[in-house]
Design a protein around this motif. Structure first.
Motif, PDB file in Angstrom:
ATOM      1  N   GLY A  54     107.847  21.985  21.396  1.00  0.00           N
ATOM      2  CA  GLY A  54     108.042  21.458  22.746  1.00  0.00           C
ATOM      3  C   GLY A  54     108.728  20.112  22.670  1.00  0.00           C
ATOM      4  N   ALA A  55     108.783  19.412  23.785  1.00  0.00           N
ATOM      5  CA  ALA A  55     109.398  18.085  23.811  1.00  0.00           C
ATOM      6  C   ALA A  55     108.513  17.106  23.048  1.00  0.00           C
ATOM      7  CB  ALA A  55     109.583  17.627  25.248  1.00  0.00           C
ATOM      8  N   ARG A  56     109.088  16.431  22.046  1.00  0.00           N
ATOM      9  CA  ARG A  56     108.328  15.537  21.174  1.00  0.00           C
ATOM     10  C   ARG A  56     108.253  14.123  21.769  1.00  0.00           C
ATOM     11  NH1 ARG A  56     111.870  18.857  20.606  1.00  0.00           N
ATOM     12  NH2 ARG A  56     113.312  17.602  19.343  1.00  0.00           N
ATOM     13  N   VAL A  57     107.671  14.046  22.941  1.00  0.00           N
ATOM     14  CA  VAL A  57     107.545  12.776  23.650  1.00  0.00           C
ATOM     15  C   VAL A  57     106.379  11.987  23.058  1.00  0.00           C
ATOM     16  CG1 VAL A  57     107.038  11.704  25.880  1.00  0.00           C
ATOM     17  CG2 VAL A  57     108.503  13.743  25.763  1.00  0.00           C
ATOM     18  N   PRO A  58     106.589  10.715  22.702  1.00  0.00           N
ATOM     19  CA  PRO A  58     105.492   9.923  22.144  1.00  0.00           C
ATOM     20  C   PRO A  58     104.237   9.986  23.002  1.00  0.00           C
ATOM     21  CG  PRO A  58     107.557   8.737  21.915  1.00  0.00           C
ATOM     22  CD  PRO A  58     107.855   9.961  22.735  1.00  0.00           C
TER      23      PRO A  58
END
Length: 328
Positions: A54-58
């Motif tokens: 998925g989106a590797r958002v912090p």
């Protein structure tokens, strides 16, 4: 990363490996120097593996899971892997824990080349053509995962092939957490490249030096155009020439264009400014795109795996391999 406007001279390892074309899996020799093959199928699968989280958002589950996966992949290629954790404050005032992930090859070699890319995803698609989707995170298949995919394949190559110099592969975190488009100003530059800013002030090896640094950013779009980025030319024009000459020698002039591009506030900028190590950026610059700077799906929800082109990964990977293995 963002396009910078300056008053300077203006111009503007072990991992998935599939059977590929013979030219991609057969090592070649150049003037008696063995050049290992770069497997683009493997690099492509490394890109997909990242987007599968998925989106590797912090701060997200996908970010944490991908960090563990990146570390484990690098450990199959080198025992010298460091995860550099750091606290950083983003433009909104929120504090996050970032993770720069570093693998070293031939660590005792004084002469070194550093290869890097960012692995995090932008938390919002502020350039999406659909305003209702601009709060959604970016999958970052090209703007993040493509460079990491190429470098994971490079790590796999380095496991079994030793160049004359030491190599450090660095995956920077928190590169893309800059403010949204509608709230950016000149002071916003400091909010980009937070992982590279931290590393440049606190390198994983005290007193770290390298002959040069190559940053990969957005290296997976079909028919990508890599113009000579402005800060790269300002700080390290000889290194740009070295890389572009090698690309031309491989017949890749349609990708590595004989043209100057704009100044991009990317991770290499902070390495040059803070650590004073010459660093260049191989980055897709396209002034004809709808956003006027980068590839068509930059900072949109459309930056997905289906937009990644294996041929572009191969071109960049083969250039990088030849740079590394011809360095004395």
């Amino acid at each position: 990363m963002i396009l910078s406007v300056l008053m300077i001279t203006s111009f503007s390892c072990k991992g998935p490996v599939k059977k590929d074309k013979p030219s991609e899996v057969t090592a070649t020799e150049t003037k008696n120097i063995a050049i290992p093959a770069f497997n683009a199928d493997s690099a492509l699968q490394f890109v997909k593996a990242q987007t599968d989280f998925g989106a590797r958002v912090p701060g997200s589950k996908a970010h944490a899971e991908c960090a563990s996966w990146l570390k484990s992949k690098l450990l199959t290629c080198s025992p010298h892997v460091t995860v550099q954790e750091f606290k950083t404050r983003v433009y909104s005032g929120d504090v996050f824990t970032g993770k720069n992930i570093i693998a070293s090859f031939n660590p005792d070699k004084k002469a070194r080349i550093m290869l890097c890319a960012h692995w995090d995803s932008r938390p919002f698609a502020d350039h999406d053509p659909d305003p209702s989707r601009r709060d959604e995170p970016v999958m970052a298949a090209n703007d993040g995962a493509s460079g990491v995919g190429v470098l994971l394949e490079m790590a796999r190559i380095l496991k079994d092939n030793q160049p004359h110099v030491g190599i450090d592969i660095v995956f920077f975190d928190m590169e893309d957490y800059g403010p949204p488009q509608d709230s950016q100003n000149e002071a916003a530059n400091e909010h980009w490249g937070l992982g590279s800013q931290y590393w440049s002030k606190n390198p994983h090896v005290p007193g770290y030096r390298a002959r040069f640094v190559i940053l990969l950013d957005m290296v997976g779009a079909p028919d990508a155009k890599f113009r000579r980025e402005g800060f790269s030319m300002y700080f390290a024009p000889d290194k740009v020439k070295k890389v572009w000459d090698i690309a031309a020698g491989l017949g890749y002039q349609d990708y590595f264009l004989d043209e100057n591009g704009g100044y991009i506030n990317d991770d290499h900028y902070f390495i040059n400014e803070i650590l004073k190590v010459p660093a260049i950026d191989i980055i897709h610059l396209d002034p004809s795109s709808s956003n006027g700077s980068f590839f068509e799906y930059w900072h949109t929800t459309g930056d997905t795996f289906d937009k990644i082109d294996k041929k572009t990964l191969r071109v960049v990977g083969e250039v990088l391999v030849k740079v590394v293995f011809t360095e004395k």
